[in-house]
Design a protein around this motif. Structure first.
Motif, PDB file in Angstrom:
ATOM      1  N   ASP A   1      -7.681  22.289  -6.102  1.00 44.26           N
ATOM      2  CA  ASP A   1      -6.224  22.312  -6.062  1.00 44.26           C
ATOM      3  C   ASP A   1      -5.700  21.577  -4.836  1.00 44.26           C
ATOM      4  N   LEU A   2      -6.358  21.735  -3.714  1.00 50.92           N
ATOM      5  CA  LEU A   2      -5.910  21.066  -2.492  1.00 50.92           C
ATOM      6  C   LEU A   2      -6.030  19.551  -2.625  1.00 50.92           C
ATOM      7  N   GLN A   3      -7.118  19.082  -3.211  1.00 54.80           N
ATOM      8  CA  GLN A   3      -7.290  17.633  -3.396  1.00 54.80           C
ATOM      9  C   GLN A   3      -6.221  17.065  -4.338  1.00 54.80           C
ATOM     10  N   ILE A   4      -5.943  17.807  -5.387  1.00 55.99           N
ATOM     11  CA  ILE A   4      -4.921  17.338  -6.338  1.00 55.99           C
ATOM     12  C   ILE A   4      -3.555  17.286  -5.675  1.00 55.99           C
ATOM     13  N   THR A   5      -3.217  18.335  -4.936  1.00 54.66           N
ATOM     14  CA  THR A   5      -1.910  18.373  -4.267  1.00 54.66           C
ATOM     15  C   THR A   5      -1.815  17.277  -3.218  1.00 54.66           C
ATOM     16  N   ARG A   6      -2.898  17.083  -2.457  1.00 55.14           N
ATOM     17  CA  ARG A   6      -2.902  16.025  -1.435  1.00 55.14           C
ATOM     18  C   ARG A   6      -2.706  14.646  -2.080  1.00 55.14           C
ATOM     19  N   SER A   7      -3.380  14.397  -3.203  1.00 47.91           N
ATOM     20  CA  SER A   7      -3.236  13.126  -3.905  1.00 47.91           C
ATOM     21  C   SER A   7      -1.813  12.940  -4.428  1.00 47.91           C
ATOM     22  N   PHE A   8      -1.231  14.029  -4.931  1.00 47.59           N
ATOM     23  CA  PHE A   8       0.142  13.970  -5.428  1.00 47.59           C
ATOM     24  C   PHE A   8       1.104  13.573  -4.310  1.00 47.59           C
ATOM     25  N   LEU A   9       0.966  14.186  -3.153  1.00 46.92           N
ATOM     26  CA  LEU A   9       1.841  13.855  -2.035  1.00 46.92           C
ATOM     27  C   LEU A   9       1.648  12.400  -1.603  1.00 46.92           C
ATOM     28  N   THR A  10       0.414  11.939  -1.627  1.00 49.31           N
ATOM     29  CA  THR A  10       0.140  10.547  -1.243  1.00 49.31           C
ATOM     30  C   THR A  10       0.766   9.577  -2.231  1.00 49.31           C
ATOM     31  N   ASP A  11       0.632   9.865  -3.525  1.00 51.73           N
ATOM     32  CA  ASP A  11       1.225   8.989  -4.544  1.00 51.73           C
ATOM     33  C   ASP A  11       2.744   8.997  -4.469  1.00 51.73           C
ATOM     34  N   LEU A  12       3.295  10.168  -4.206  1.00 54.85           N
ATOM     35  CA  LEU A  12       4.740  10.298  -4.207  1.00 54.85           C
ATOM     36  C   LEU A  12       5.370   9.662  -2.980  1.00 54.85           C
ATOM     37  N   ARG A  13       4.691   9.784  -1.818  1.00 54.09           N
ATOM     38  CA  ARG A  13       5.316   9.339  -0.577  1.00 54.09           C
ATOM     39  C   ARG A  13       4.317   8.605   0.305  1.00 54.09           C
TER      40      ARG A  13
ATOM     41  N   PRO B   1       0.815  -1.226   0.000  1.00 60.29           N
ATOM     42  CA  PRO B   1       0.000   0.000   0.000  1.00 60.29           C
ATOM     43  C   PRO B   1       0.843   1.267   0.000  1.00 60.29           C
ATOM     44  N   GLU B   2       2.009   1.251   0.670  1.00 56.99           N
ATOM     45  CA  GLU B   2       2.923   2.380   0.664  1.00 56.99           C
ATOM     46  C   GLU B   2       4.268   1.924   0.118  1.00 56.99           C
ATOM     47  N   ARG B   3       4.992   2.862  -0.473  1.00 58.12           N
ATOM     48  CA  ARG B   3       6.278   2.513  -1.071  1.00 58.12           C
ATOM     49  C   ARG B   3       7.207   1.923  -0.017  1.00 58.12           C
ATOM     50  N   PRO B   4       7.668   0.678  -0.193  1.00 59.66           N
ATOM     51  CA  PRO B   4       8.533   0.041   0.809  1.00 59.66           C
ATOM     52  C   PRO B   4       9.900   0.724   0.884  1.00 59.66           C
ATOM     53  N   VAL B   5      10.440   0.746   2.078  1.00 58.47           N
ATOM     54  CA  VAL B   5      11.767   1.321   2.296  1.00 58.47           C
ATOM     55  C   VAL B   5      12.809   0.212   2.178  1.00 58.47           C
ATOM     56  N   ASP B   6      13.866   0.474   1.402  1.00 53.57           N
ATOM     57  CA  ASP B   6      14.986  -0.458   1.247  1.00 53.57           C
ATOM     58  C   ASP B   6      14.513  -1.833   0.778  1.00 53.57           C
ATOM     59  N   ALA B   7      13.585  -1.824  -0.190  1.00 54.20           N
ATOM     60  CA  ALA B   7      12.967  -3.078  -0.629  1.00 54.20           C
ATOM     61  C   ALA B   7      13.968  -4.005  -1.314  1.00 54.20           C
ATOM     62  N   MET B   8      14.881  -3.459  -2.123  1.00 49.23           N
ATOM     63  CA  MET B   8      15.822  -4.318  -2.830  1.00 49.23           C
ATOM     64  C   MET B   8      16.702  -5.090  -1.856  1.00 49.23           C
ATOM     65  N   ARG B   9      17.193  -4.415  -0.824  1.00 49.64           N
ATOM     66  CA  ARG B   9      18.031  -5.097   0.159  1.00 49.64           C
ATOM     67  C   ARG B   9      17.258  -6.231   0.832  1.00 49.64           C
ATOM     68  N   SER B  10      15.983  -5.975   1.138  1.00 53.30           N
ATOM     69  CA  SER B  10      15.167  -7.015   1.763  1.00 53.30           C
ATOM     70  C   SER B  10      14.965  -8.201   0.828  1.00 53.30           C
ATOM     71  N   LEU B  11      14.633  -7.918  -0.435  1.00 50.46           N
ATOM     72  CA  LEU B  11      14.376  -8.996  -1.383  1.00 50.46           C
ATOM     73  C   LEU B  11      15.622  -9.845  -1.622  1.00 50.46           C
ATOM     74  N   GLN B  12      16.785  -9.209  -1.608  1.00 53.03           N
ATOM     75  CA  GLN B  12      18.011  -9.955  -1.899  1.00 53.03           C
ATOM     76  C   GLN B  12      18.416 -10.906  -0.785  1.00 53.03           C
ATOM     77  N   THR B  13      17.766 -10.818   0.377  1.00 53.55           N
ATOM     78  CA  THR B  13      18.026 -11.825   1.411  1.00 53.55           C
ATOM     79  C   THR B  13      17.477 -13.184   0.987  1.00 53.55           C
ATOM     80  N   ARG B  14      16.428 -13.176   0.166  1.00 57.48           N
ATOM     81  CA  ARG B  14      15.888 -14.442  -0.353  1.00 57.48           C
ATOM     82  C   ARG B  14      16.281 -14.653  -1.808  1.00 57.48           C
ATOM     83  N   PHE B  15      16.281 -13.569  -2.585  1.00 64.62           N
ATOM     84  CA  PHE B  15      16.592 -13.654  -4.021  1.00 64.62           C
ATOM     85  C   PHE B  15      17.895 -12.897  -4.264  1.00 64.62           C
ATOM     86  N   PRO B  16      19.028 -13.548  -4.099  1.00 64.68           N
ATOM     87  CA  PRO B  16      20.312 -12.830  -4.214  1.00 64.68           C
ATOM     88  C   PRO B  16      20.554 -12.244  -5.592  1.00 64.68           C
TER      89      PRO B  16
END
Length: 394
Positions: free
Chosen positions: A347-359, A305-320
């Protein structure tokens, strides 16, 4: 005469930043073993021997060892340069290497001067047509007005036919093999090839190769049969995830007294598989359904649901050998056109959606700051003290 058709080795290539030299050395060993097992007389390599015009020292070492293994297995080698190679560098020392059974045909001047080998039925002439950039080679081919690859190839094949016709006057049973690095109409690209278009005209017609017993093509990376005697062998390894379903192969070509007798496709071993996986980071790390991807190169589509942090490092523990990932929101909102996403929204709804998509969902303080900024934008020239104060408290 038995010929093994392989191409597009791309020695020195990386795969999403991962060095492939070990994989390439293994597949070249497999080709050499096939040469010995099937009694191959000649191995032809129509271009892109290297991946770069100036290959690394390690790439040159792997390539030379591959050539040596093939020669030790009992076959001569005929190779041309492709659009990735430097014709001058690949062809350096060609006269010397010819004495050892490695024939490097990389010059325009050499197109009409074949390597002629003998079998029980007489001579076989091997013509090498390297990658020909129209702007550079049209003057050398005496077609100064040529602009397309088709015009250039026609001129090159004219030299082939002139020489072949002369040889057949003295030896009527002379058979012919052409090596060419080109994009032939009707063939299918895989996406990992570098474009060779010039003014949008990069394709040539299969009919240009008429009158030849076998045409060994290079440039496209999947094995393809255009006609019975015109084929791409493809690359020996996959060089993009778009090639993960392509079985890599070589063609064994048998010539008899009358010309082409038979062609057999021989699949190459899979050095390391490619897998595309979809799921959350937790699912990919825990689900047994993904066990068969643990030793493969992996491209992952993450649906958290949210962009994972350090996902590649986590995945490489199983998939080197995980080499690529992307985050795809599970609601599929990213697939909507931008106009549809913003239609009827403030404008506020668009900006709020942008921030949600980005982070992630913005905090209350961040929303207050956005509201103030939008208000200021509507009140051009108004004092910004309110915005500054809100920035300090947000």
């Amino acid at each position: 005469m038995r010929i093994l058709h392989t191409s597009d080795w791309h020695i020195g290539r990386t795969f999403h930043g991962v060095d492939l030299l070990t994989d390439q050395a293994r597949v070249l060993d497999a080709i050499a073993a096939l040469v010995a097992e099937r009694g191959v007389d000649v191995v032809v390599v129509p271009g892109d021997v290297y991946d770069r015009s100036i290959p690394s020292a390690d790439a040159v070492t792997v390539c030379n060892r591959g050539f040596e293994a093939i020669r030790d297995a009992g076959a001569l080698i005929v190779a041309t340069s492709g659009n990735h190679d430097s014709a001058a560098r690949l062809g350096a020392g060609a006269a010397f290497s010819r004495a050892g059974g490695l024939h490097l045909m990389t010059t325009v001047a050499g197109i009409g001067a074949p390597v002629v080998l003998e079998d029980a039925h007489g001579p076989v002439a091997f013509y090498g047509i390297p990658y020909l950039e129209p702007e550079i080679t049209r003057a050398q081919l005496d077609v100064p007005s040529a602009r397309s690859h088709a015009e250039i190839l026609d001129a090159a094949m004219g030299r082939v036919h002139t020489d072949l016709d002369a040889r057949r006057e003295n030896a009527p049973r002379t058979r012919s093999v052409v090596l060419a690095h080109a994009f032939v109409v009707g063939a299918e690209a895989t996406g990992s090839e570098r474009s060779i278009s010039v003014g949008g005209v990069e394709t040539v017609s299969a009919s240009a190769f008429g009158g030849v017993d076998y045409v060994a093509l290079g440039h496209l990376h999947s094995p393809q049969t255009l006609t019975e005697n015109i084929r791409y062998s493809g690359s020996p390894l996959p060089y993009s995830f778009g090639e993960r379903t392509h079985g890599k192969a070589v063609f064994l070509v048998d010539l008899d007294a009358d010309g082409l007798h038979s062609v057999e496709r021989v699949d190459l071993p899979v050095v390391r598989g490619l897998k595309q996986l979809t799921g959350t980071v937790q699912q990919l790390l825990e689900d047994d359904a993904f066990r068969d991807a643990e030793d493969c190169y992996v491209s992952a589509v993450l649906t958290d649901p949210e962009r994972p942090v350090d996902a590649m490092r986590s995945l490489q523990t199983r998939f080197p050998f995980a080499v690529h990932l992307e985050w795809q929101r599970p609601d599929g909102a990213d697939d909507l056109r931008y106009r549809d996403k913003v239609h009827g929204r403030s404008d506020l709804q668009i900006t709020r959606s942008f921030l949600t998509d980005l982070r992630s969902e913005p905090t209350t303080g961040e929303i207050r700051l956005v509201e103030a900024a939008l208000g200021y934008a509507d009140r051009t020239g108004e004092d910004t003290a309110e915005v500054v104060a809100l920035e300090q408290t947000a």
